[in-house]
Design a protein around this motif. Structure first.
Motif, PDB file in Angstrom:
ATOM      1  N   GLU A  99      82.099  68.511  27.850  1.00  8.04           N
ATOM      2  CA  GLU A  99      81.823  67.203  27.243  1.00  8.04           C
ATOM      3  C   GLU A  99      80.889  66.379  28.133  1.00  8.04           C
ATOM      4  OE1 GLU A  99      82.403  66.568  24.269  1.00  8.04           O
ATOM      5  OE2 GLU A  99      83.758  68.242  23.865  1.00  8.04           O
ATOM      6  N   ALA A 102      77.459  67.636  27.441  1.00  8.28           N
ATOM      7  CA  ALA A 102      76.982  67.111  26.156  1.00  8.28           C
ATOM      8  C   ALA A 102      76.487  65.678  26.305  1.00  8.28           C
ATOM      9  CB  ALA A 102      78.101  67.180  25.117  1.00  8.28           C
ATOM     10  N   SER A 103      77.214  64.869  27.068  1.00  8.25           N
ATOM     11  CA  SER A 103      76.801  63.487  27.291  1.00  8.25           C
ATOM     12  C   SER A 103      75.524  63.409  28.106  1.00  8.25           C
ATOM     13  CB  SER A 103      77.926  62.719  28.010  1.00  8.25           C
ATOM     14  OG  SER A 103      79.096  62.666  27.219  1.00  8.25           O
ATOM     15  N   ALA A 106      72.621  64.246  25.903  1.00  6.99           N
ATOM     16  CA  ALA A 106      72.354  63.152  24.967  1.00  6.99           C
ATOM     17  C   ALA A 106      71.606  62.023  25.666  1.00  6.99           C
ATOM     18  CB  ALA A 106      73.661  62.645  24.374  1.00  6.99           C
ATOM     19  N   ARG A 107      72.029  61.667  26.882  1.00  8.60           N
ATOM     20  CA  ARG A 107      71.349  60.603  27.619  1.00  8.60           C
ATOM     21  C   ARG A 107      69.901  60.979  27.938  1.00  8.60           C
ATOM     22  NH1 ARG A 107      76.349  60.428  30.332  1.00  8.60           N
ATOM     23  NH2 ARG A 107      75.480  61.650  32.068  1.00  8.60           N
ATOM     24  N   GLU A 109      68.095  62.690  26.038  1.00  5.43           N
ATOM     25  CA  GLU A 109      67.423  62.828  24.740  1.00  5.43           C
ATOM     26  C   GLU A 109      66.897  64.247  24.513  1.00  5.43           C
ATOM     27  OE1 GLU A 109      64.506  59.698  24.691  1.00  5.43           O
ATOM     28  OE2 GLU A 109      65.989  58.194  24.121  1.00  5.43           O
ATOM     29  N   ASP A 111      67.028  67.699  22.552  1.00  8.20           N
ATOM     30  CA  ASP A 111      67.369  68.103  21.190  1.00  8.20           C
ATOM     31  C   ASP A 111      68.392  69.236  21.261  1.00  8.20           C
ATOM     32  OD1 ASP A 111      67.440  68.482  18.494  1.00  8.20           O
ATOM     33  OD2 ASP A 111      65.482  69.457  18.350  1.00  8.20           O
ATOM     34  N   ARG A 114      74.965  71.332  18.404  1.00  3.84           N
ATOM     35  CA  ARG A 114      76.362  71.563  18.781  1.00  3.84           C
ATOM     36  C   ARG A 114      77.055  72.319  17.666  1.00  3.84           C
ATOM     37  NH1 ARG A 114      80.557  67.832  22.004  1.00  3.84           N
ATOM     38  NH2 ARG A 114      82.477  68.978  21.536  1.00  3.84           N
ATOM     39  N   LEU A 127      76.802  74.396  22.987  1.00  4.16           N
ATOM     40  CA  LEU A 127      75.648  73.518  22.975  1.00  4.16           C
ATOM     41  C   LEU A 127      74.415  74.381  23.138  1.00  4.16           C
ATOM     42  CD1 LEU A 127      76.942  70.786  25.465  1.00  4.16           C
ATOM     43  CD2 LEU A 127      76.892  70.597  22.967  1.00  4.16           C
TER      44      LEU A 127
END
Length: 317
Positions: A99, A102-103, A106-107, A109, A111, A114, A127
């Motif tokens: 997790e 994943a964060s 995402a931060r 950016e 692509d 999931r 991922l």
């Protein structure tokens, strides 16, 4: 002369440093490698009969799964396609690390796809994303032992007998850009480089934890796969692998050799599709990241290829 025997004069051992936590995305080690094949069933059969893998099943999408002789459910996958790399699957040690990865993605950016689906061959979420060079990466939770997998696996009786997937070497056009991405976005640690006369990197080797490399980049005219590696138990197993493959008609390209970077003993060959594969052992482990400095090898130093003095054939490079 008096001697102070009080506690204040004793040599009190310092507490051990905590185990190094994987950086960046928390990549711990390589889990498995997925390759494309125009005939996955035939490629899988060849991997069992000639390369020592164990059949682990197939799914409804035509993928064939192959296990090594270690603890992983599978180490090699053949998927329907022409040839080349479908994905490198890297392991993070637990759900919290997954997790966090994943964060982090995402931060940044990135692509990311999931996949929450579970099945016999997908026990948890994954991922998936690509590096700037297009190299396909997958993250999942998996086995993360304190010592390299091969070291904690009993020596198989047969040869060849791959134990686990430990690294992949990728052809890369923009070496400087991809090196920066691997270090900053993936968080892998640099173990060494083989450098051209102008000090630019011909090859760069990166690790997630203790084992010398889980990924390497090789300067090339096109992006893509160079070779995939699987670990065998020890040096004797490398020699036994070479002898067995020679007898069974496997196309051996190079080896046995002893590399300078990583110090691993290796033999290179082609699979049923023509992908270059490496079976190797005795790869260097780095136990103290703080006091380790990445080594720089000159491409003119013959030991960077093989400490025993051989060079790869043109078809290999």
């Amino acid at each position: 002369m008096s001697v102070d025997t009080g506690a204040e004069a004793m040599q009190i051992p310092r507490p051990l440093a905590p185990v190094t936590k994987p950086k960046g995305l928390g990549i711990f080690r390589t889990g498995h490698v997925s390759l494309f094949s125009p005939d996955p069933a035939a490629s899988a059969e060849y991997a069992v009969s000639h390369l020592g893998f164990l059949p682990a099943g197939n799914d409804d999408e035509g993928r064939h799964y192959l296990a090594g002789h270690g603890p992983d459910a599978y180490s090699l996958v053949y998927s329907p396609g022409v040839s080349g790399l479908e994905a490198i699957s890297y392991i993070v040690p637990d759900d919290a690390a997954f997790e966090e990865a994943a964060s982090t993605l995402a931060r940044a950016e990135v692509d990311v796809v999931r996949n929450e689906g579970t099945s016999r061959f997908r026990p948890g979420p994954t991922l998936s994303f690509r590096t700037p060079a297009g190299h396909p990466i997958e993250l999942r939770v998996g086995h993360a032992p304190e010592v390299p997998v091969a070291a904690s696996t009993r020596r198989p009786e047969a040869a060849p007998a791959p134990i686990a997937s430990d690294h992949v070497v990728l052809r890369t056009v923009d070496m400087e850009g991809e090196i920066e991405y691997v270090k900053t976005k993936l968080g892998l640690m640099e173990s060494s480089q083989i450098q051209l006369p102008d000090s630019s990197a011909l090859m760069a080797f990166f690790r997630g934890s203790k084992l010398y490399h889980c990924m390497a980049l090789a300067r090339a005219d096109v992006n893509g796969l160079h070779h995939v590696q699987f670990t065998v138990k020890d040096g004797a197993a490398v020699l036994e692998t070479f002898e067995s493959m020679t007898r069974s008609g496997v196309e051996v390209l190079w080896g046995p050799v002893r590399h300078g970077p990583g110090h691993n003993m290796a033999v290179y060959f082609r699979d049923h599709v023509g992908h270059i594969m490496e079976f190797s052992s005795e790869e260097m482990t780095i136990l103290d990241d703080e006091n380790y400095s990445p080594m720089h090898w000159s491409v003119t130093d013959p030991r960077s290829a093989d400490e025993w003095g051989t060079f790869p054939p043109e078809s290999f490079t």
